[in-house]
Design a protein around this motif. Structure first.
Motif, PDB file in Angstrom:
ATOM      1  N   VAL A   5       0.849  -1.192   0.000  1.00  0.00           N
ATOM      2  CA  VAL A   5       0.000   0.000   0.000  1.00  0.00           C
ATOM      3  C   VAL A   5       0.879   1.235   0.000  1.00  0.00           C
ATOM      4  CG1 VAL A   5      -1.806   1.281   1.181  1.00  0.00           C
ATOM      5  CG2 VAL A   5      -1.826  -1.228   1.229  1.00  0.00           C
ATOM      6  N   GLU A   6       0.804   2.001  -1.092  1.00  0.00           N
ATOM      7  CA  GLU A   6       1.579   3.233  -1.201  1.00  0.00           C
ATOM      8  C   GLU A   6       0.838   4.414  -0.586  1.00  0.00           C
ATOM      9  OE1 GLU A   6       2.161   1.023  -5.249  1.00  0.00           O
ATOM     10  OE2 GLU A   6       0.512   1.503  -3.861  1.00  0.00           O
ATOM     11  N   SER A   7       1.605   5.392  -0.133  1.00  0.00           N
ATOM     12  CA  SER A   7       1.042   6.642   0.372  1.00  0.00           C
ATOM     13  C   SER A   7       2.069   7.745   0.186  1.00  0.00           C
ATOM     14  CB  SER A   7       0.645   6.512   1.849  1.00  0.00           C
ATOM     15  OG  SER A   7       1.782   6.213   2.639  1.00  0.00           O
ATOM     16  N   GLY A   8       1.610   8.990   0.351  1.00  0.00           N
ATOM     17  CA  GLY A   8       2.527  10.119   0.297  1.00  0.00           C
ATOM     18  C   GLY A   8       2.505  10.910  -0.991  1.00  0.00           C
ATOM     19  N   GLY A   9       1.732  10.456  -1.966  1.00  0.00           N
ATOM     20  CA  GLY A   9       1.652  11.213  -3.208  1.00  0.00           C
ATOM     21  C   GLY A   9       0.852  12.495  -3.023  1.00  0.00           C
ATOM     22  N   GLY A  10       0.874  13.321  -4.055  1.00  0.00           N
ATOM     23  CA  GLY A  10       0.125  14.573  -3.991  1.00  0.00           C
ATOM     24  C   GLY A  10       0.605  15.550  -5.032  1.00  0.00           C
ATOM     25  N   LEU A  11       0.209  16.808  -4.841  1.00  0.00           N
ATOM     26  CA  LEU A  11       0.577  17.881  -5.753  1.00  0.00           C
ATOM     27  C   LEU A  11       1.693  18.706  -5.138  1.00  0.00           C
ATOM     28  CD1 LEU A  11       0.023  19.585  -8.308  1.00  0.00           C
ATOM     29  CD2 LEU A  11      -1.681  20.841  -6.945  1.00  0.00           C
ATOM     30  N   VAL A  12       2.729  18.964  -5.906  1.00  0.00           N
ATOM     31  CA  VAL A  12       3.868  19.734  -5.424  1.00  0.00           C
ATOM     32  C   VAL A  12       4.348  20.649  -6.551  1.00  0.00           C
ATOM     33  CG1 VAL A  12       5.536  17.963  -6.094  1.00  0.00           C
ATOM     34  CG2 VAL A  12       6.106  19.558  -4.253  1.00  0.00           C
ATOM     35  N   GLN A  13       4.936  21.772  -6.181  1.00  0.00           N
ATOM     36  CA  GLN A  13       5.487  22.679  -7.178  1.00  0.00           C
ATOM     37  C   GLN A  13       6.843  22.194  -7.661  1.00  0.00           C
ATOM     38  OE1 GLN A  13       5.466  26.623  -5.401  1.00  0.00           O
ATOM     39  NE2 GLN A  13       3.473  27.069  -6.313  1.00  0.00           N
ATOM     40  N   ALA A  14       7.182  22.579  -8.863  1.00  0.00           N
ATOM     41  CA  ALA A  14       8.487  22.223  -9.410  1.00  0.00           C
ATOM     42  C   ALA A  14       9.597  22.687  -8.461  1.00  0.00           C
ATOM     43  CB  ALA A  14       8.666  22.849 -10.779  1.00  0.00           C
ATOM     44  N   GLY A  15      10.597  21.821  -8.270  1.00  0.00           N
ATOM     45  CA  GLY A  15      11.681  22.105  -7.349  1.00  0.00           C
ATOM     46  C   GLY A  15      11.455  21.588  -5.941  1.00  0.00           C
ATOM     47  N   GLY A  16      10.235  21.154  -5.678  1.00  0.00           N
ATOM     48  CA  GLY A  16       9.897  20.669  -4.344  1.00  0.00           C
ATOM     49  C   GLY A  16      10.262  19.212  -4.135  1.00  0.00           C
ATOM     50  N   SER A  17       9.875  18.699  -2.977  1.00  0.00           N
ATOM     51  CA  SER A  17      10.210  17.331  -2.579  1.00  0.00           C
ATOM     52  C   SER A  17       8.963  16.608  -2.080  1.00  0.00           C
ATOM     53  CB  SER A  17      11.259  17.326  -1.466  1.00  0.00           C
ATOM     54  OG  SER A  17      12.457  17.931  -1.893  1.00  0.00           O
ATOM     55  N   LEU A  18       8.997  15.303  -2.196  1.00  0.00           N
ATOM     56  CA  LEU A  18       7.974  14.433  -1.631  1.00  0.00           C
ATOM     57  C   LEU A  18       8.634  13.162  -1.135  1.00  0.00           C
ATOM     58  CD1 LEU A  18       4.885  14.434  -4.082  1.00  0.00           C
ATOM     59  CD2 LEU A  18       4.935  15.295  -1.730  1.00  0.00           C
ATOM     60  N   ARG A  19       8.023  12.545  -0.153  1.00  0.00           N
ATOM     61  CA  ARG A  19       8.481  11.249   0.332  1.00  0.00           C
ATOM     62  C   ARG A  19       7.322  10.267   0.241  1.00  0.00           C
ATOM     63  NH1 ARG A  19       9.938   9.165   6.391  1.00  0.00           N
ATOM     64  NH2 ARG A  19      11.686   7.791   5.891  1.00  0.00           N
ATOM     65  N   LEU A  20       7.519   9.243  -0.556  1.00  0.00           N
ATOM     66  CA  LEU A  20       6.530   8.193  -0.679  1.00  0.00           C
ATOM     67  C   LEU A  20       6.852   7.057   0.279  1.00  0.00           C
ATOM     68  CD1 LEU A  20       6.172   7.922  -4.562  1.00  0.00           C
ATOM     69  CD2 LEU A  20       5.008   9.470  -2.983  1.00  0.00           C
ATOM     70  N   SER A  21       5.800   6.403   0.761  1.00  0.00           N
ATOM     71  CA  SER A  21       5.961   5.232   1.611  1.00  0.00           C
ATOM     72  C   SER A  21       5.188   4.063   1.004  1.00  0.00           C
ATOM     73  CB  SER A  21       5.435   5.506   3.015  1.00  0.00           C
ATOM     74  OG  SER A  21       6.143   6.551   3.641  1.00  0.00           O
ATOM     75  N   CYS A  22       5.645   2.875   1.295  1.00  0.00           N
ATOM     76  CA  CYS A  22       4.969   1.660   0.840  1.00  0.00           C
ATOM     77  C   CYS A  22       4.970   0.680   2.008  1.00  0.00           C
ATOM     78  CB  CYS A  22       5.680   1.069  -0.360  1.00  0.00           C
ATOM     79  SG  CYS A  22       5.048  -0.540  -0.899  1.00  0.00           S
ATOM     80  N   ALA A  23       3.788   0.428   2.563  1.00  0.00           N
ATOM     81  CA  ALA A  23       3.648  -0.505   3.671  1.00  0.00           C
ATOM     82  C   ALA A  23       3.390  -1.897   3.117  1.00  0.00           C
ATOM     83  CB  ALA A  23       2.508  -0.070   4.573  1.00  0.00           C
ATOM     84  N   ALA A  24       4.183  -2.855   3.562  1.00  0.00           N
ATOM     85  CA  ALA A  24       4.082  -4.225   3.067  1.00  0.00           C
ATOM     86  C   ALA A  24       3.562  -5.154   4.154  1.00  0.00           C
ATOM     87  CB  ALA A  24       5.445  -4.711   2.591  1.00  0.00           C
ATOM     88  N   SER A  25       2.679  -6.052   3.767  1.00  0.00           N
ATOM     89  CA  SER A  25       2.183  -7.066   4.702  1.00  0.00           C
ATOM     90  C   SER A  25       3.048  -8.313   4.579  1.00  0.00           C
ATOM     91  CB  SER A  25       0.731  -7.408   4.373  1.00  0.00           C
ATOM     92  OG  SER A  25       0.666  -8.069   3.113  1.00  0.00           O
ATOM     93  N   GLY A  26       2.841  -9.256   5.480  1.00  0.00           N
ATOM     94  CA  GLY A  26       3.544 -10.515   5.368  1.00  0.00           C
ATOM     95  C   GLY A  26       4.831 -10.562   6.166  1.00  0.00           C
ATOM     96  N   ARG A  27       5.416 -11.752   6.236  1.00  0.00           N
ATOM     97  CA  ARG A  27       6.593 -11.983   7.070  1.00  0.00           C
ATOM     98  C   ARG A  27       7.888 -12.032   6.276  1.00  0.00           C
ATOM     99  NH1 ARG A  27       4.343 -16.916  10.901  1.00  0.00           N
ATOM    100  NH2 ARG A  27       2.509 -15.822  11.696  1.00  0.00           N
ATOM    101  N   THR A  28       7.813 -11.769   4.975  1.00  0.00           N
ATOM    102  CA  THR A  28       8.988 -11.972   4.126  1.00  0.00           C
ATOM    103  C   THR A  28       9.623 -10.675   3.648  1.00  0.00           C
ATOM    104  OG1 THR A  28       7.579 -12.144   2.156  1.00  0.00           O
ATOM    105  CG2 THR A  28       8.110 -14.185   3.322  1.00  0.00           C
TER     106      THR A  28
END
Length: 124
Positions: A5-28
């Motif tokens: 499950v990804e999160s952290g996307g959105g709208l940003v101005q040129a030159g800006g920064s974003l941090r995306l996250s991806c939560a993973a299920s399971g034991r592996t």
């Protein structure tokens, strides 16, 4: 079965920064190779960055060193730090998992599981 499950996307101005996250299920998670891909309208899905189970990383030269992939195995979470964003970075960003230990997987068809994607839009 692995769910991503990804999160952290959105709208940003040129030159800006974003941090995306991806939560993973399971034991592996700690044994999986992981990757971030993106797909813009009318274009093929392309690799943004990849990381092995051991933490080795790779990002194509076309990304110009602006994207950093990392992982926190204790939290079963993958990250993508994106800096100096440009309008051409606008796309849906996907995380992916491959059940392969110790190697970096760069090909789209090398991955076994995919998230649903998160939209990143960069305005000029």
């Amino acid at each position: 079965q692995v769910q991503l499950v990804e999160s952290g996307g959105g709208l940003v101005q040129a030159g800006g920064s974003l941090r995306l996250s991806c939560a993973a299920s399971g034991r592996t998670f700690s044994s999986e190779a992981m990757g971030w891909f993106r797909q813009a309208p009318g274009k093929e899905r392309e690799l943004v960055a990849a990381i092995s189970s051991g933490g080795s990383t790779y990002s194509p030269a076309s990304m110009k060193g602006r994207f950093t992939i990392s992982r926190d195995n204790a939290k079963n979470t993958l990250y993508l730090q994106m800096n100096r964003l440009a309008p051409e970075d606008t796309a849906v960003y996907y995380c992916a998992a491959a059940l392969r230990v110790g190697i970096i997987v760069t090909r789209t068809n090398g991955y076994d599981y995919w998230g649903q994607g998160t939209q990143v839009s960069v305005s000029s």
